[in-house]
Enzyme design. Structure first.
Site, PDB file in Angstrom:
ATOM      1  N   ILE A   1       0.655  -1.145   0.001  1.00 33.55           N
ATOM      2  CA  ILE A   1       0.030  -0.224  -0.042  1.00 33.55           C
ATOM      3  C   ILE A   1       0.932   1.400  -0.045  1.00 33.55           C
ATOM      4  CG2 ILE A   1      -0.215   0.108   2.515  1.00 33.55           C
ATOM      5  CD1 ILE A   1      -3.290   0.902   2.130  1.00 33.55           C
TER       6      ILE A   1
ATOM      7  N   GLY B   1       4.114  -4.072  10.743  1.00 30.36           N
ATOM      8  CA  GLY B   1       3.140  -4.286   9.756  1.00 30.36           C
ATOM      9  C   GLY B   1       3.057  -3.244   8.618  1.00 30.36           C
ATOM     10  N   VAL B   2       1.774  -2.849   8.376  1.00 29.21           N
ATOM     11  CA  VAL B   2       1.404  -1.588   7.219  1.00 29.21           C
ATOM     12  C   VAL B   2       1.955  -0.617   7.917  1.00 29.21           C
ATOM     13  CG1 VAL B   2      -0.957  -1.571   7.695  1.00 29.21           C
ATOM     14  CG2 VAL B   2       0.047  -1.095   5.586  1.00 29.21           C
ATOM     15  N   ASP B   3       1.632  -0.308   9.362  1.00 19.78           N
ATOM     16  CA  ASP B   3       1.891   0.936  10.034  1.00 19.78           C
ATOM     17  C   ASP B   3       3.578   1.065  10.005  1.00 19.78           C
ATOM     18  OD1 ASP B   3       1.679   3.125  11.762  1.00 19.78           O
ATOM     19  OD2 ASP B   3       1.361   1.920  13.542  1.00 19.78           O
TER      20      ASP B   3
ATOM     21  N   SER C   1      -6.887  -4.927  10.839  1.00 18.35           N
ATOM     22  CA  SER C   1      -6.920  -5.960  11.937  1.00 18.35           C
ATOM     23  C   SER C   1      -6.366  -7.483  11.761  1.00 18.35           C
ATOM     24  CB  SER C   1      -8.344  -5.757  12.523  1.00 18.35           C
ATOM     25  OG  SER C   1      -8.530  -4.695  13.296  1.00 18.35           O
ATOM     26  N   THR C   2      -6.136  -7.604  10.461  1.00 19.23           N
ATOM     27  CA  THR C   2      -5.814  -8.985  10.147  1.00 19.23           C
ATOM     28  C   THR C   2      -4.220  -9.464  10.247  1.00 19.23           C
ATOM     29  OG1 THR C   2      -5.811  -8.661   7.799  1.00 19.23           O
ATOM     30  CG2 THR C   2      -7.900  -9.096   8.649  1.00 19.23           C
ATOM     31  N   GLY C   3      -3.692  -8.660  10.781  1.00 20.23           N
ATOM     32  CA  GLY C   3      -2.005  -8.713  11.014  1.00 20.23           C
ATOM     33  C   GLY C   3      -2.042  -9.092  12.623  1.00 20.23           C
TER      34      GLY C   3
ATOM     35  N   TYR D   1      -3.296  -7.932  15.082  1.00 18.53           N
ATOM     36  CA  TYR D   1      -4.532  -7.737  15.637  1.00 18.53           C
ATOM     37  C   TYR D   1      -5.577  -8.859  15.694  1.00 18.53           C
ATOM     38  CZ  TYR D   1      -3.791  -2.866  17.453  1.00 18.53           C
ATOM     39  OH  TYR D   1      -3.390  -1.748  17.954  1.00 18.53           O
TER      40      TYR D   1
HETATM   41  N1  AR6 Z   1       0.773  -2.929   2.215  1.00 18.98           N
HETATM   42  C1  AR6 Z   1      -0.471  -3.498   2.420  1.00 18.98           C
HETATM   43  N2  AR6 Z   1      -0.840  -4.279   3.444  1.00 18.98           N
HETATM   44  C2  AR6 Z   1       0.205  -4.782   4.263  1.00 18.98           C
HETATM   45  C3  AR6 Z   1       1.362  -4.317   4.418  1.00 18.98           C
HETATM   46  C4  AR6 Z   1       1.795  -3.414   3.186  1.00 18.98           C
HETATM   47  N3  AR6 Z   1       2.903  -2.859   3.227  1.00 18.98           N
HETATM   48  N4  AR6 Z   1       1.985  -4.876   5.354  1.00 18.98           N
HETATM   49  C5  AR6 Z   1       1.465  -5.602   5.971  1.00 18.98           C
HETATM   50  N5  AR6 Z   1       0.119  -5.599   5.321  1.00 18.98           N
HETATM   51  P1  AR6 Z   1      -1.310  -5.239  10.631  1.00 18.98           P
HETATM   52  P2  AR6 Z   1      -3.351  -4.792  12.510  1.00 18.98           P
HETATM   53  C6  AR6 Z   1      -1.133  -6.288   5.711  1.00 18.98           C
HETATM   54  O1  AR6 Z   1      -0.365  -6.126  11.530  1.00 18.98           O
HETATM   55  O2  AR6 Z   1      -3.670  -6.336  12.320  1.00 18.98           O
HETATM   56  C7  AR6 Z   1       1.002  -2.370  13.846  1.00 18.98           C
HETATM   57  O3  AR6 Z   1       1.861  -2.694  14.871  1.00 18.98           O
HETATM   58  C8  AR6 Z   1      -0.898  -7.382   6.703  1.00 18.98           C
HETATM   59  O4  AR6 Z   1      -0.650  -8.621   6.118  1.00 18.98           O
HETATM   60  O5  AR6 Z   1      -0.273  -4.286   9.671  1.00 18.98           O
HETATM   61  O6  AR6 Z   1      -4.568  -3.744  12.121  1.00 18.98           O
HETATM   62  C9  AR6 Z   1       0.177  -1.254  14.418  1.00 18.98           C
HETATM   63  O7  AR6 Z   1       0.958  -0.279  15.087  1.00 18.98           O
HETATM   64  C10 AR6 Z   1      -2.232  -7.849   7.178  1.00 18.98           C
HETATM   65  O8  AR6 Z   1      -3.311  -8.380   6.214  1.00 18.98           O
HETATM   66  O9  AR6 Z   1      -2.454  -4.306  11.203  1.00 18.98           O
HETATM   67  C11 AR6 Z   1      -0.671  -1.884  15.170  1.00 18.98           C
HETATM   68  O10 AR6 Z   1      -0.384  -1.833  16.628  1.00 18.98           O
HETATM   69  C12 AR6 Z   1      -2.886  -6.345   7.301  1.00 18.98           C
HETATM   70  O11 AR6 Z   1      -1.850  -5.430   6.508  1.00 18.98           O
HETATM   71  C13 AR6 Z   1      -1.026  -3.118  14.757  1.00 18.98           C
HETATM   72  O12 AR6 Z   1      -0.093  -3.607  14.277  1.00 18.98           O
HETATM   73  C14 AR6 Z   1      -2.980  -5.698   8.652  1.00 18.98           C
HETATM   74  O13 AR6 Z   1      -1.911  -6.158   9.500  1.00 18.98           O
HETATM   75  C15 AR6 Z   1      -2.279  -3.201  14.110  1.00 18.98           C
HETATM   76  O14 AR6 Z   1      -2.622  -4.440  13.617  1.00 18.98           O
END
Ligand code: AR6
Length: 175
Positions: free
Chosen positions: A17, A38-40, A122-124, A126
């Site tokens: 993203i 993750g994405v953050d 929320s699917t990583g 969380y």
């Molecule tokens: N582009 C698109 N999707 C992605 C990318 C990317 N570059 N990287 C990971 N994903 P997560 P959450 C997907 O863990 O579950 C953080 O530490 C990943 O495969 O990023 O909402 C925050 O600071 C998954 O399907 O977010 C919070 O503390 C999706 O993004 C916590 O994680 C979400 O995974 C939020 O957890």
């Protein structure tokens, strides 16, 4: 994969993203807006320190709500930070996840941002199960688009990996 909802194109893509060329991209943040993995982590790394500087000024964001900052060096104009629920199998998980998507779209519409890219919130870290999350996400986005008629040219999901793409595609085909 694409589907029209009124005048808005709903698009499913696979990828990173941080590379999206939509006017807004949505971050899966935590309620302290403190950054993380993750994405953050990827968005803050790619966008640079200006994003965190604005997050610090804002301070926090309750689960299910959204805030907006600069996008720093990213192609997008703005980053919308929303907070999905930590999955615990409670009835309110789905409501909070839907609220995170809808709050993000409302905020984008208020700022005149006509294209928005979402990750699968929320699917990583969380832990929200992918198939259940995909159903909630696509229904919430449909409602968010219908609530803001004429405001969006495109709402895109940028899904990280084949399993996430397949889960969303199955739901969209069945809708
Ligand atoms: N582009 C698109 N999707 C992605 C990318 C990317 N570059 N990287 C990971 N994903 P997560 P959450 C997907 O863990 O579950 C953080 O530490 C990943 O495969 O990023 O909402 C925050 O600071 C998954 O399907 O977010 C919070 O503390 C999706 O993004 C916590 O994680 C979400 O995974 C939020 O957890």
């Amino acid at each position: 994969m694409e589907k029209m909802i009124g005048q808005t194109r709903l698009v499913l893509t696979q990828g990173d993203i941080t590379q999206a060329d939509t006017e807004a991209i949505v971050n899966a943040a935590n309620s302290r807006l403190a950054g993380g993995g993750g994405v953050d982590g990827a968005i803050h790394r790619a966008g640079g320190p200006e994003i965190m500087a604005e997050c610090r000024k804002i301070g926090s964001c309750p689960t299910g709500e959204a805030v907006i900052t600069t996008a720093g060096r990213l192609k997008a104009k703005k980053v919308i930070h929303t907070v999905g629920p930590i999955y615990r199998g409670r009835p309110e998980d789905a409501r909070l996840l839907a609220s995170a998507y809808k709050s993000s779209l409302d905020l984008a519409a208020q700022h005149g941002l006509r294209s928005v890219a979402f990750p699968s919130l929320s699917t990583g870290a969380y832990g929200y199960p992918l198939d259940a999350a995909a159903k909630v996400a696509l229904e919430a986005v449909r409602q968010g688009i219908e609530k803001n008629p004429g405001k969006f040219d495109e709402v895109r999901f940028v899904l990280f990996g084949q399993p996430a793409f397949d889960a969303f595609a199955r739901v969209l085909r069945g809708q």
